[in-house]
Design a protein around this motif. Structure first.
Motif, PDB file in Angstrom:
ATOM      1  N   UNK A 161       0.827  -1.211   0.000  1.00 48.84           N
ATOM      2  CA  UNK A 161       0.000   0.000   0.000  1.00 48.84           C
ATOM      3  C   UNK A 161       0.859   1.257   0.000  1.00 48.84           C
ATOM      4  N   UNK A 162       1.938   1.234   0.742  1.00 46.55           N
ATOM      5  CA  UNK A 162       2.831   2.389   0.799  1.00 46.55           C
ATOM      6  C   UNK A 162       3.468   2.692  -0.553  1.00 46.55           C
ATOM      7  N   UNK A 163       3.600   1.667  -1.394  1.00 46.49           N
ATOM      8  CA  UNK A 163       4.262   1.830  -2.682  1.00 46.49           C
ATOM      9  C   UNK A 163       3.293   1.685  -3.854  1.00 46.49           C
ATOM     10  N   UNK A 164       2.009   1.852  -3.575  1.00 43.82           N
ATOM     11  CA  UNK A 164       0.975   1.846  -4.617  1.00 43.82           C
ATOM     12  C   UNK A 164       0.984   0.570  -5.461  1.00 43.82           C
ATOM     13  N   UNK A 165       1.154  -0.540  -4.773  1.00 42.88           N
ATOM     14  CA  UNK A 165       1.128  -1.850  -5.419  1.00 42.88           C
ATOM     15  C   UNK A 165      -0.098  -2.621  -4.945  1.00 42.88           C
ATOM     16  N   UNK A 166      -0.731  -3.352  -5.852  1.00 36.59           N
ATOM     17  CA  UNK A 166      -1.813  -4.244  -5.460  1.00 36.59           C
ATOM     18  C   UNK A 166      -1.213  -5.558  -4.944  1.00 36.59           C
ATOM     19  N   UNK A 167      -1.881  -6.166  -3.981  1.00 31.65           N
ATOM     20  CA  UNK A 167      -1.468  -7.479  -3.479  1.00 31.65           C
ATOM     21  C   UNK A 167      -2.558  -8.496  -3.798  1.00 31.65           C
ATOM     22  N   UNK A 168      -2.153  -9.556  -4.467  1.00 24.87           N
ATOM     23  CA  UNK A 168      -3.072 -10.611  -4.905  1.00 24.87           C
ATOM     24  C   UNK A 168      -2.621 -11.946  -4.319  1.00 24.87           C
ATOM     25  N   UNK A 169      -3.559 -12.675  -3.704  1.00 24.21           N
ATOM     26  CA  UNK A 169      -3.252 -13.971  -3.094  1.00 24.21           C
ATOM     27  C   UNK A 169      -3.888 -15.102  -3.907  1.00 24.21           C
ATOM     28  N   UNK A 170      -3.040 -15.990  -4.399  1.00 27.86           N
ATOM     29  CA  UNK A 170      -3.486 -17.219  -5.057  1.00 27.86           C
ATOM     30  C   UNK A 170      -3.887 -18.195  -3.953  1.00 27.86           C
ATOM     31  N   UNK A 171      -5.162 -18.560  -3.925  1.00 31.62           N
ATOM     32  CA  UNK A 171      -5.671 -19.439  -2.868  1.00 31.62           C
ATOM     33  C   UNK A 171      -6.017 -20.821  -3.356  1.00 31.62           C
ATOM     34  N   UNK A 172      -5.241 -21.350  -4.303  1.00 33.41           N
ATOM     35  CA  UNK A 172      -5.524 -22.693  -4.816  1.00 33.41           C
ATOM     36  C   UNK A 172      -5.647 -23.696  -3.678  1.00 33.41           C
ATOM     37  N   UNK A 173      -4.764 -23.553  -2.672  1.00 33.51           N
ATOM     38  CA  UNK A 173      -4.811 -24.427  -1.492  1.00 33.51           C
ATOM     39  C   UNK A 173      -5.085 -23.599  -0.236  1.00 33.51           C
ATOM     40  N   UNK A 174      -6.014 -22.662  -0.359  1.00 36.92           N
ATOM     41  CA  UNK A 174      -6.319 -21.760   0.748  1.00 36.92           C
ATOM     42  C   UNK A 174      -6.849 -22.508   1.964  1.00 36.92           C
ATOM     43  N   UNK A 175      -7.674 -23.514   1.767  1.00 36.96           N
ATOM     44  CA  UNK A 175      -8.241 -24.256   2.894  1.00 36.96           C
ATOM     45  C   UNK A 175      -7.137 -24.860   3.747  1.00 36.96           C
ATOM     46  N   UNK A 176      -6.158 -25.471   3.112  1.00 33.96           N
ATOM     47  CA  UNK A 176      -5.020 -26.040   3.823  1.00 33.96           C
ATOM     48  C   UNK A 176      -4.187 -24.938   4.473  1.00 33.96           C
ATOM     49  N   UNK A 177      -3.982 -23.831   3.741  1.00 34.92           N
ATOM     50  CA  UNK A 177      -3.194 -22.726   4.267  1.00 34.92           C
ATOM     51  C   UNK A 177      -3.810 -22.098   5.492  1.00 34.92           C
ATOM     52  N   UNK A 178      -5.126 -21.929   5.491  1.00 29.99           N
ATOM     53  CA  UNK A 178      -5.814 -21.346   6.641  1.00 29.99           C
ATOM     54  C   UNK A 178      -5.734 -22.269   7.856  1.00 29.99           C
ATOM     55  N   UNK A 179      -5.859 -23.560   7.604  1.00 26.99           N
ATOM     56  CA  UNK A 179      -5.824 -24.528   8.709  1.00 26.99           C
ATOM     57  C   UNK A 179      -4.445 -24.618   9.349  1.00 26.99           C
ATOM     58  N   UNK A 180      -3.412 -24.153   8.626  1.00 23.31           N
ATOM     59  CA  UNK A 180      -2.042 -24.294   9.113  1.00 23.31           C
ATOM     60  C   UNK A 180      -1.436 -22.999   9.640  1.00 23.31           C
ATOM     61  N   UNK A 181      -2.186 -21.893   9.586  1.00 28.23           N
ATOM     62  CA  UNK A 181      -1.605 -20.604   9.964  1.00 28.23           C
ATOM     63  C   UNK A 181      -2.494 -19.861  10.949  1.00 28.23           C
ATOM     64  N   UNK A 182      -1.971 -18.719  11.426  1.00 25.71           N
ATOM     65  CA  UNK A 182      -2.772 -17.872  12.303  1.00 25.71           C
ATOM     66  C   UNK A 182      -3.563 -16.836  11.519  1.00 25.71           C
ATOM     67  N   UNK A 183      -3.533 -16.953  10.190  1.00 21.55           N
ATOM     68  CA  UNK A 183      -4.367 -16.103   9.325  1.00 21.55           C
ATOM     69  C   UNK A 183      -5.723 -16.777   9.176  1.00 21.55           C
ATOM     70  N   UNK A 184      -6.776 -16.111   9.584  1.00 22.74           N
ATOM     71  CA  UNK A 184      -8.117 -16.663   9.492  1.00 22.74           C
ATOM     72  C   UNK A 184      -8.869 -16.048   8.308  1.00 22.74           C
ATOM     73  N   UNK A 185      -9.892 -16.755   7.870  1.00 22.22           N
ATOM     74  CA  UNK A 185     -10.622 -16.353   6.665  1.00 22.22           C
ATOM     75  C   UNK A 185     -11.158 -14.925   6.777  1.00 22.22           C
ATOM     76  N   UNK A 186     -11.693 -14.571   7.935  1.00 16.20           N
ATOM     77  CA  UNK A 186     -12.296 -13.246   8.095  1.00 16.20           C
ATOM     78  C   UNK A 186     -11.266 -12.121   8.180  1.00 16.20           C
ATOM     79  N   UNK A 187      -9.979 -12.481   8.243  1.00 16.33           N
ATOM     80  CA  UNK A 187      -8.923 -11.466   8.276  1.00 16.33           C
ATOM     81  C   UNK A 187      -8.496 -11.023   6.875  1.00 16.33           C
ATOM     82  N   UNK A 188      -8.826 -11.816   5.876  1.00 14.75           N
ATOM     83  CA  UNK A 188      -8.301 -11.568   4.534  1.00 14.75           C
ATOM     84  C   UNK A 188      -8.731 -10.224   3.962  1.00 14.75           C
ATOM     85  N   UNK A 189      -9.867  -9.732   4.399  1.00 17.24           N
ATOM     86  CA  UNK A 189     -10.354  -8.442   3.887  1.00 17.24           C
ATOM     87  C   UNK A 189      -9.420  -7.293   4.226  1.00 17.24           C
ATOM     88  N   UNK A 190      -8.582  -7.479   5.244  1.00 15.40           N
ATOM     89  CA  UNK A 190      -7.640  -6.445   5.668  1.00 15.40           C
ATOM     90  C   UNK A 190      -6.203  -6.772   5.272  1.00 15.40           C
TER      91      UNK A 190
END
Length: 341
Positions: A161-190
């Motif tokens: 955001x500071x450098x005017x770049x968009x951030x895009x997350x490929x979630x092909x294996x998002x279900x596995x990624x969410x189950x393995x991290x402290x990032x929760x689904x409802x946090x992704x909006x931020x």
């Protein structure tokens, strides 16, 4: 037939999703993703995200999602930044480049990008004689099974955001990624501007859900996916699957299941002294064996050969919603026998 640990999309789909499709088989639905099932699926996803301020579009595959999103965001002279191991760089046959955009890569660390990686890319691309970095692409989980922590992802997005770049997350294996991290689904909006919810690799016939948060990216995206051949006439086929997957948290339960079995394999491999290419907490694990062991295992199971590691070979085992504890135990018994010969 040999049991396959090759990937997490070798099976047709989860019984609950197949049941939902079968139940709707005699219905008539509006086409192009404007049906009641797709709308209900979007409602359920927004509830899980705890956000109504997003647009959701369903497409059939991950490469289709990536090419559609990236080409929608970037201007003709802009490029996307990715890790060397990023899916758009390695396994998408130039799909992004075919839209007219360069994929610029940096090594990263453990399959992940950091602000230092982005800074180096921006410093190198200094003027109009080089492509302008306009978008940062990451995966959660990554192509080698690692995950971004909440702190890592927050820091990365703030830098973008500071450098005017968009951030895009490929979630092909998002279900596995969410189950393995402290990032929760409802946090992704931020934590990003756009991401997609992978369905193909987590128990659906096919389907990915593109979620757009950034207001500048929302207008006319349906025009764009139609132009790219990504708009499915029978859009309700994907909508029905997402509706079933997000009912009663099935989507998240499947990721937890496959991670638990992959964790069992990792633990048992380490107990036998088998080194791993990466410390993956997700459903992809990469044990390293001598060639003789790999050759013997290939007679018994299906899996991917990943890369050479000195005089040995790293292979990939992938667990899925369908994998059972019993088949994992059998695999470990066979490995134990082979390495003790």
């Amino acid at each position: 037939m040999k049991y396959s640990f090759r990937n997490d999309y070798s099976e047709l789909c989860h019984p609950a999703i197949l049941e939902a499709l079968n139940k709707a088989s005699n219905e008539q639905n509006v086409g192009y993703g404007l049906d009641r099932h797709s709308e209900n699926a979007k409602r359920l996803i927004k509830e899980k995200l705890e956000s109504n301020d997003c647009d959701i579009h369903f497409v059939t595959g991950g490469t289709q999602a990536n090419a559609s999103v990236i080409s929608h965001i970037l201007r003709p002279y802009e490029a996307v930044l990715a890790c060397h191991s990023g899916h758009i760089n390695v396994h998408e046959t130039g799909a992004i480049e075919a839209t007219g955009h360069k994929v610029y890569t940096v090594p990263g660390q453990d399959g992940k990008l950091s602000p230092k990686d982005i800074e180096a890319a921006l410093t190198y691309h200094q003027d109009e004689h080089m492509v302008k970095i306009g978008l940062v692409y990451i995966s959660q989980s990554t192509e080698i099974g690692t995950v971004y922590t909440l702190d890592e992802l927050s820091t990365l997005y703030e830098y973008c955001k500071q450098h005017n770049l968009y951030l895009y997350i490929d979630g092909a294996r998002l279900s596995s990624g969410l189950a393995a991290s402290d990032v929760k689904f409802n946090m992704l909006k931020d934590l990003c501007d756009v991401f997609y919810i992978g369905g193909t690799k987590i128990g659906m016939l096919s389907g990915e859900g593109i979620v757009i948060f950034h207001d500048k990216l929302k207008p006319y995206f349906r025009y764009h996916i139609k132009n790219k051949g990504a708009m499915l006439a029978k859009g309700f086929v994907v909508g029905i699957q997402f509706e079933a997957a997000f009912k009663d948290d099935l989507y998240f339960k499947m990721g937890q299941h496959e991670n638990e079995l992959a964790s069992f394999l990792s633990h048992e491999l380490k107990r036998l002294g088998v080194p791993l290419l990466s410390e993956s907490p997700t459903n992809q694990i990469f044990p390293i064996f001598h060639k003789e062991v790999v050759d013997a295992l290939r007679e018994m199971y299906e899996f991917e050969i990943w890369e050479p590691v000195e005089d040995k070979i790293a292979i990939r085992f992938v667990t899925s919603w369908f994998t059972t504890k019993e088949v994992c135990q059998e695999l470990m018994e066979d490995i134990k026998t082979l390495i003790q010969k």
